[in-house]
Structure formats: C-alpha cells, structure tokens
Design a protein around this motif. Sequence first.
Motif, short mmCIF file in Angstrom:
data_model
loop_
_atom_site.label_atom_id
_atom_site.label_comp_id
_atom_site.label_asym_id
_atom_site.label_seq_id
_atom_site.Cartn_x
_atom_site.Cartn_y
_atom_site.Cartn_z
N ILE A 27 21.65 -45.77 2.80
CA ILE A 27 23.02 -45.51 3.25
C ILE A 27 23.94 -45.24 2.07
O ILE A 27 24.84 -44.42 2.14
N GLN B 267 23.93 -45.42 11.01
CA GLN B 267 24.53 -45.06 9.73
C GLN B 267 23.83 -43.86 9.08
O GLN B 267 24.49 -42.99 8.50
N GLN C 221 25.41 -40.19 8.19
CA GLN C 221 25.27 -39.55 6.89
C GLN C 221 24.69 -38.14 7.03
O GLN C 221 25.14 -37.20 6.38
#
Length: 355
Positions: free
Chosen positions: A308, A344, A348
């Motif tokens: 992440i 997450q 992204q």
Amino acid sequence: MILPPSIALALSGGGIRAIVFHLGVIRLLAERRLLEHVERISTVSGGSLLVGLILQANQYQWPSSDLFMESVYPNLRNSLCNKSFQWGALRQLLNPVNLPFVFSRANLLALAIEKEWNIRIKLSELPIRPEWSINATTAENGKRFRFKRSDIGDYQLGYASAEDFHLSSAMAVSAAFPGGFGPLRLDATLFNWQKREWNALKGTEQPVNIGYKSLHLYDGGIYDNLGLEPFFDAGRSKAKHPGTTIIVSDAGRPLPSGFDFFSLNPFRLKRVADIMSDQSHALRVRTFSNYLQESPGRGAFIYIGTPIEPTLPCKSATYTSNFPTTLRRIDLTEFDLLANHGYQVAKQAEQACGL
C-alpha cells in the motif's frame, strides 16, 4: 473514476484468501457505483465460490452497488467468519452414503455448498447479466473447461447444454485443487455434446463423440489462475470484447523462496510443478500489464502482493499474500485485514491505471 460502458471482472483463485481479498476489491467498485456496469465475470476457485455466495445473498441477482454495501458485504462477512467450506465437506464425508466420494472430494464440496451454504439452483437459473464463466481444467486434455448459464464444455471437446447442471457442482469443480479436494468426476454420457468448426457461426454445431465416458475436472487455476482468458487474447495482446474495461483481481500466493532438495524429499515434484505454474502465471501477467501500458484506462491489475505504501515495508501485503490457501473459517480480524488490503490495493490501482 470515469464510468466505463462495460466492465469485465476476472477473479483469481486462492481459497479463502481470494474470497475475502476480492470482497475488498468489489467493495471499492461498489463505492464507485460500478457494480451496475459489470457485464461479464470470469472466476477461478475462490473467485467462483465468492460470486456464488454474492448471488445467493441477493436472491440470485447481481447486486446493485447500494445493495452490496448495505446487505451483501456485511452478511458475507458474518457467514465467512462463522462457517467453513472445509469442515462442511468433511461433514458430508461422515455420511456413509457419500463414502464413494472419498477419492473425488470435489463432490463432497459440492454437497456442502448445496446443503450448508444453501446454493441449490441450476446453471440455467443464473441471471443473464452479468455473463458468468466459471472456469475449471479438464484432466483428459488439459484445456479450460468452463461452465456458463447456457452450456458447459471446452473448445476442444465441444459443448453441452447446462440446463440440469447444478451451480454447486460448478463452483466445487472450479475450486477442486489437486491434493486438496481432487477432481470432480463428470459422467459425460449424460450430455449431448456438440461442436462447430473454428470461427464458424453459431448455429452450425454438429453432434460429436468426445471420446470419453467420464471427465475429471480440476481447479481452473491449473490452467489459468487469473481467469483472464475469456476476456483477453494473450497471443494478440488485445481485449476480446472491444470497449470493455478489464479488471483483474489476483489473490494468488507468490512462489515461496527456498527449498531443500535432498534426494528423498517427497515434495520435489510438487516444487517443480509450482515453478512451472508460477512462470505460466507470470507470462500472463506480463502480457496483460503490457496491454494496460499501451491502453491506459482500459483496465486494471490488482495484485494481493502490492504494498500500500510502495516506499515502505508493507505488513499487510506480506500478511495477506502469504495467507494459507485453505477454505477454513476465518475470524473477524483476519477477514478485515484481507478485505481492507484488497480495498486499498484496488484504490491504488484505480489511480495508477488512469481509471
């Protein structure tokens, strides 16, 4: 995120790790109100189990983004933290009637899916939209065997009507990884197989003898753990459905480093097979990644091992990508770690791929 006219969603295998990681990815799509744009789905193993659960949780209709957030997601979180596919199959084995399935344990998983997860419909009762391809591997010829609402089969053997085939069996076949559940035996004599010439028009199919009385169907991940083939022509590096945005969620576990090759190690052949599978997977990923670079905004590749924070060691990426490939019950903490990482990483990828 700009709303695309049509989304093709490919969900990889990976057992419970994949089921929950993909749920996190789909949660982001729901937040962006994109579930209404999903026209096609292709799944393998854990991905197949997940889509079946999503449909069952919404009366066998693909949910709207609002319904997914309000009802489907929390209900599946509760179910997956309280029930186990693995123990469900074992309980079926305790029934003496099912003892013949001890060497074809995918049949036991199918019974567990039907009786304990209440998935009792036939393929012909699936919704028309999105079009769902459930992928398996034919042991007899090594090709991708797919189950759809209309028919089942592979391009080499031919296809037969799916009218009476149960969804629970298709889901179990897709998750029947060797050494775990083993193959599902399909009595091929019960079906009328047809085939047409390559690139011939629909409606020109002719009856065909496939040459086998039984077919042994394994996990679709043996052939293609991404479930990408229905949407993407790797040889030509192009989408099979022009104008479609292809989103791939890959929850495959990376090949672990290190191995003790002493002469009597019983896992030597498995290690060789794992290396071959890893290289095949890497080739598909590279080809699709090149396509995304050449066609910005036409898709996304969401990989469970993606950190992440790219500049820092990522504990969640390490934890989730190495989570065991099982179908056991997980606890709430494990669920939230896996699902949140999927969410997450999808967020992204949304930015990186220009969606």
